[in-house]
Design a protein around this motif. Structure first.
Motif, PDB file in Angstrom:
ATOM      1  N   MET A   1       0.832  -1.213   0.000  1.00  0.00           N
ATOM      2  CA  MET A   1       0.000   0.000   0.000  1.00  0.00           C
ATOM      3  C   MET A   1       0.861   1.256   0.000  1.00  0.00           C
ATOM      4  O   MET A   1       0.614   2.202  -0.735  1.00  0.00           O
ATOM      5  CB  MET A   1      -0.936  -0.012   1.209  1.00  0.00           C
ATOM      6  N   GLU A   2       1.923   1.256   0.851  1.00  0.00           N
ATOM      7  CA  GLU A   2       2.811   2.415   0.910  1.00  0.00           C
ATOM      8  C   GLU A   2       3.560   2.604  -0.397  1.00  0.00           C
ATOM      9  O   GLU A   2       3.815   3.706  -0.829  1.00  0.00           O
ATOM     10  CB  GLU A   2       3.803   2.249   2.071  1.00  0.00           C
ATOM     11  N   ARG A   3       3.936   1.501  -1.043  1.00  0.00           N
ATOM     12  CA  ARG A   3       4.657   1.601  -2.315  1.00  0.00           C
ATOM     13  C   ARG A   3       3.772   2.199  -3.387  1.00  0.00           C
ATOM     14  O   ARG A   3       4.242   2.927  -4.256  1.00  0.00           O
ATOM     15  CB  ARG A   3       5.160   0.228  -2.737  1.00  0.00           C
ATOM     16  N   ARG A   4       2.462   1.889  -3.370  1.00  0.00           N
ATOM     17  CA  ARG A   4       1.551   2.483  -4.342  1.00  0.00           C
ATOM     18  C   ARG A   4       1.305   3.950  -4.042  1.00  0.00           C
ATOM     19  O   ARG A   4       1.126   4.755  -4.945  1.00  0.00           O
ATOM     20  CB  ARG A   4       0.221   1.712  -4.338  1.00  0.00           C
ATOM     21  N   LYS A   5       1.309   4.313  -2.760  1.00  0.00           N
ATOM     22  CA  LYS A   5       1.023   5.697  -2.389  1.00  0.00           C
ATOM     23  C   LYS A   5       2.186   6.615  -2.710  1.00  0.00           C
ATOM     24  O   LYS A   5       1.998   7.751  -3.131  1.00  0.00           O
ATOM     25  CB  LYS A   5       0.696   5.754  -0.890  1.00  0.00           C
ATOM     26  N   TYR A   6       3.418   6.124  -2.515  1.00  0.00           N
ATOM     27  CA  TYR A   6       4.609   6.923  -2.785  1.00  0.00           C
ATOM     28  C   TYR A   6       5.520   6.148  -3.722  1.00  0.00           C
ATOM     29  O   TYR A   6       6.496   5.528  -3.285  1.00  0.00           O
ATOM     30  CB  TYR A   6       5.354   7.257  -1.482  1.00  0.00           C
ATOM     31  N   PRO A   7       5.213   6.104  -4.994  1.00  0.00           N
ATOM     32  CA  PRO A   7       6.030   5.323  -5.937  1.00  0.00           C
ATOM     33  C   PRO A   7       7.446   5.895  -6.065  1.00  0.00           C
ATOM     34  O   PRO A   7       7.693   7.080  -5.820  1.00  0.00           O
ATOM     35  CB  PRO A   7       5.268   5.458  -7.264  1.00  0.00           C
ATOM     36  N   LEU A   8       8.373   5.039  -6.457  1.00  0.00           N
ATOM     37  CA  LEU A   8       9.783   5.390  -6.517  1.00  0.00           C
ATOM     38  C   LEU A   8      10.061   6.495  -7.533  1.00  0.00           C
ATOM     39  O   LEU A   8      10.972   7.303  -7.338  1.00  0.00           O
ATOM     40  CB  LEU A   8      10.603   4.137  -6.867  1.00  0.00           C
ATOM     41  N   TYR A   9       9.270   6.558  -8.588  1.00  0.00           N
ATOM     42  CA  TYR A   9       9.564   7.551  -9.626  1.00  0.00           C
ATOM     43  C   TYR A   9       9.304   8.988  -9.163  1.00  0.00           C
ATOM     44  O   TYR A   9       9.611   9.929  -9.875  1.00  0.00           O
ATOM     45  CB  TYR A   9       8.804   7.250 -10.919  1.00  0.00           C
ATOM     46  N   PHE A  10       8.733   9.182  -7.967  1.00  0.00           N
ATOM     47  CA  PHE A  10       8.615  10.533  -7.422  1.00  0.00           C
ATOM     48  C   PHE A  10       9.992  11.152  -7.200  1.00  0.00           C
ATOM     49  O   PHE A  10      10.122  12.380  -7.165  1.00  0.00           O
ATOM     50  CB  PHE A  10       7.861  10.497  -6.093  1.00  0.00           C
ATOM     51  N   SER A  11      10.993  10.308  -7.010  1.00  0.00           N
ATOM     52  CA  SER A  11      12.342  10.823  -6.760  1.00  0.00           C
ATOM     53  C   SER A  11      13.093  11.164  -8.046  1.00  0.00           C
ATOM     54  O   SER A  11      14.172  11.737  -7.985  1.00  0.00           O
ATOM     55  CB  SER A  11      13.157   9.792  -5.972  1.00  0.00           C
ATOM     56  N   PHE A  12      12.542  10.830  -9.206  1.00  0.00           N
ATOM     57  CA  PHE A  12      13.259  11.035 -10.455  1.00  0.00           C
ATOM     58  C   PHE A  12      13.601  12.498 -10.735  1.00  0.00           C
ATOM     59  O   PHE A  12      14.700  12.795 -11.205  1.00  0.00           O
ATOM     60  CB  PHE A  12      12.459  10.444 -11.616  1.00  0.00           C
ATOM     61  N   PRO A  13      12.686  13.461 -10.504  1.00  0.00           N
ATOM     62  CA  PRO A  13      13.074  14.871 -10.756  1.00  0.00           C
ATOM     63  C   PRO A  13      14.277  15.309  -9.925  1.00  0.00           C
ATOM     64  O   PRO A  13      15.194  15.965 -10.446  1.00  0.00           O
ATOM     65  CB  PRO A  13      11.808  15.651 -10.369  1.00  0.00           C
ATOM     66  N   ALA A  14      14.311  14.945  -8.640  1.00  0.00           N
ATOM     67  CA  ALA A  14      15.451  15.319  -7.799  1.00  0.00           C
ATOM     68  C   ALA A  14      16.727  14.641  -8.280  1.00  0.00           C
ATOM     69  O   ALA A  14      17.806  15.264  -8.320  1.00  0.00           O
ATOM     70  CB  ALA A  14      15.173  14.961  -6.342  1.00  0.00           C
ATOM     71  N   LEU A  15      16.618  13.363  -8.659  1.00  0.00           N
ATOM     72  CA  LEU A  15      17.785  12.650  -9.163  1.00  0.00           C
ATOM     73  C   LEU A  15      18.276  13.248 -10.470  1.00  0.00           C
ATOM     74  O   LEU A  15      19.490  13.321 -10.718  1.00  0.00           O
ATOM     75  CB  LEU A  15      17.458  11.164  -9.356  1.00  0.00           C
ATOM     76  N   ALA A  16      17.357  13.681 -11.319  1.00  0.00           N
ATOM     77  CA  ALA A  16      17.743  14.289 -12.592  1.00  0.00           C
ATOM     78  C   ALA A  16      18.484  15.601 -12.368  1.00  0.00           C
ATOM     79  O   ALA A  16      19.505  15.873 -13.023  1.00  0.00           O
ATOM     80  CB  ALA A  16      16.502  14.523 -13.457  1.00  0.00           C
ATOM     81  N   VAL A  17      18.004  16.421 -11.435  1.00  0.00           N
ATOM     82  CA  VAL A  17      18.693  17.674 -11.112  1.00  0.00           C
ATOM     83  C   VAL A  17      20.079  17.397 -10.539  1.00  0.00           C
ATOM     84  O   VAL A  17      21.069  18.046 -10.906  1.00  0.00           O
ATOM     85  CB  VAL A  17      17.849  18.511 -10.122  1.00  0.00           C
ATOM     86  N   PHE A  18      20.167  16.415  -9.649  1.00  0.00           N
ATOM     87  CA  PHE A  18      21.458  16.052  -9.053  1.00  0.00           C
ATOM     88  C   PHE A  18      22.425  15.551 -10.123  1.00  0.00           C
ATOM     89  O   PHE A  18      23.606  15.903 -10.131  1.00  0.00           O
ATOM     90  CB  PHE A  18      21.235  14.975  -7.994  1.00  0.00           C
ATOM     91  N   LEU A  19      21.915  14.737 -11.042  1.00  0.00           N
ATOM     92  CA  LEU A  19      22.761  14.211 -12.113  1.00  0.00           C
ATOM     93  C   LEU A  19      23.229  15.322 -13.047  1.00  0.00           C
ATOM     94  O   LEU A  19      24.399  15.366 -13.447  1.00  0.00           O
ATOM     95  CB  LEU A  19      21.979  13.166 -12.915  1.00  0.00           C
ATOM     96  N   LEU A  20      22.343  16.256 -13.352  1.00  0.00           N
ATOM     97  CA  LEU A  20      22.670  17.313 -14.303  1.00  0.00           C
ATOM     98  C   LEU A  20      23.627  18.347 -13.733  1.00  0.00           C
ATOM     99  O   LEU A  20      24.579  18.768 -14.408  1.00  0.00           O
ATOM    100  CB  LEU A  20      21.365  17.995 -14.765  1.00  0.00           C
ATOM    101  N   PHE A  21      23.396  18.750 -12.491  1.00  0.00           N
ATOM    102  CA  PHE A  21      24.155  19.872 -11.940  1.00  0.00           C
ATOM    103  C   PHE A  21      25.297  19.462 -11.004  1.00  0.00           C
ATOM    104  O   PHE A  21      26.062  20.326 -10.573  1.00  0.00           O
ATOM    105  CB  PHE A  21      23.213  20.816 -11.189  1.00  0.00           C
ATOM    106  N   PHE A  22      25.428  18.180 -10.688  1.00  0.00           N
ATOM    107  CA  PHE A  22      26.531  17.748  -9.824  1.00  0.00           C
ATOM    108  C   PHE A  22      27.372  16.646 -10.464  1.00  0.00           C
ATOM    109  O   PHE A  22      28.568  16.819 -10.682  1.00  0.00           O
ATOM    110  CB  PHE A  22      25.999  17.276  -8.472  1.00  0.00           C
ATOM    111  N   ILE A  23      26.755  15.524 -10.779  1.00  0.00           N
ATOM    112  CA  ILE A  23      27.515  14.391 -11.302  1.00  0.00           C
ATOM    113  C   ILE A  23      28.128  14.721 -12.662  1.00  0.00           C
ATOM    114  O   ILE A  23      29.329  14.478 -12.894  1.00  0.00           O
ATOM    115  CB  ILE A  23      26.618  13.142 -11.403  1.00  0.00           C
ATOM    116  N   THR A  24      27.330  15.285 -13.567  1.00  0.00           N
ATOM    117  CA  THR A  24      27.841  15.577 -14.908  1.00  0.00           C
ATOM    118  C   THR A  24      28.994  16.575 -14.895  1.00  0.00           C
ATOM    119  O   THR A  24      30.040  16.317 -15.510  1.00  0.00           O
ATOM    120  CB  THR A  24      26.703  16.081 -15.812  1.00  0.00           C
ATOM    121  N   PRO A  25      28.875  17.742 -14.220  1.00  0.00           N
ATOM    122  CA  PRO A  25      30.031  18.647 -14.165  1.00  0.00           C
ATOM    123  C   PRO A  25      31.263  18.024 -13.511  1.00  0.00           C
ATOM    124  O   PRO A  25      32.396  18.313 -13.908  1.00  0.00           O
ATOM    125  CB  PRO A  25      29.512  19.831 -13.347  1.00  0.00           C
TER     126      PRO A  25
END
Length: 289
Positions: A1-25
């Motif tokens: 039930m908790e996994r359906r309420k808060y799916p993992l892909y909610f974290s994708f925007p934060a991970l994308a920002v971290f990848l773009l502005f920290f890991i890539t540079p």
């Protein structure tokens, strides 16, 4: 039930920002540290370890390395010592303790650049308040040109930075003191324990998590110092107050981009090599206590 309420892909925007502005540079900078990238180059060539060999042969960088370690060690010790002392005093039932807490924390929220300019006036050899107080107290022999004398310039910057950041450590230690059960202190008082005994046997051990946070943050922050040195001395007189970031800034300003990137990565490795053992030791102390 908790996994359906808060799916993992909610974290994708934060991970994308971290990848773009920290890991890539970071990865791009790692590549360019092995090239001859500079302002005069028409093309960028891969040069292997040439930049790293050059930085180990540079005496100015050795000076920056030593100054950075001295600055970090002094600021870490003094910041935590003064922050803990302020927290112990302002944890008592004082009428003006909230006002005093605000006063001591206020320098931390002021820009380091503003504080740097204020202390340039305070340290002025003729009109600065430090030398005027010394003259007024009959201690004129102790008056110095605090920012232009190589013997005192680095330590003047250290005092300034400790004044700025001690309030932050104070707040963290105060938070730790608030979580110590009062029953323990009251029981110790009933058993005849004095102030020092209670601090040594109860408060100091239970402040271990606060020590971990403060020591690690102060050590890493002081190793990355830039604004305070830049405003007060710009790394001078000569190179007597040169630190890693003022040296990196100097290399970037001369167009040695690949070499400056290599120095920046060396600073990253230095912070990591020093920070991880300290974190492990402090965490181990928490468990033991």
């Amino acid at each position: 039930m908790e996994r359906r309420k808060y799916p993992l892909y909610f974290s994708f925007p934060a991970l994308a920002v971290f990848l773009l502005f920290f890991i890539t540079p970071t990865l791009i900078g790692f590549y360019y540290s092995f090239t001859d990238w500079n302002i005069n180059a028409d093309t960028i060539r891969f040069t292997g370890l040439d930049n790293y060999r050059a930085l180990f042969e540079e005496p100015r960088l050795r000076t920056a390395f030593v100054n950075t370690l001295i600055f970090s060690a002094c600021v870490t010790v003094l910041q935590n010592g003064s922050g803990l002392a302020l927290a112990m005093v302002l944890n008592a039932a004082l009428k003006l303790r909230n006002v005093l807490r605000m006063i001591f924390f206020l320098p931390y929220v002021i820009s380091p650049i503003v504080i740097g300019y204020i202390f340039r006036a305070i340290y002025h050899p003729e009109h600065g308040i430090v030398n005027q107080i010394l003259h007024g107290a009959g201690l004129a022999a102790l008056a110095q040109d605090w920012l232009n004398d190589p013997n005192y310039a680095l330590y003047s910057i250290i005092v300034t930075d400790v004044w700025r950041v001690a309030g932050f450590s104070m707040v963290v230690y105060l938070a730790g003191l608030q979580f110590i059960p009062k029953d323990l202190l009251e029981s110790a008082s009933i058993d005849g324990a004095g102030y020092w005994s209670k601090f040594r046997s109860i408060q100091f051990p239970l402040l271990a998590p606060a020590f971990t946070v403060n020591v690690l943050l102060s050590m890493i922050g002081s190793m990355k110092v830039f604004e305070m040195v830049m405003v007060l001395t710009e790394g001078g007189p000569g190179y007597s107050t040169e630190v890693f970031f003022t040296y990196i800034r100097s290399m970037f300003s001369t167009g040695e981009f690949g070499y400056a990137t290599a120095v920046n990565l060396m600073l990253f490795l230095l912070v990591t090599l020093v920070g991880l053992p300290v974190l492990h030791a402090m965490k181990k102390r928490e468990v033991e206590m």
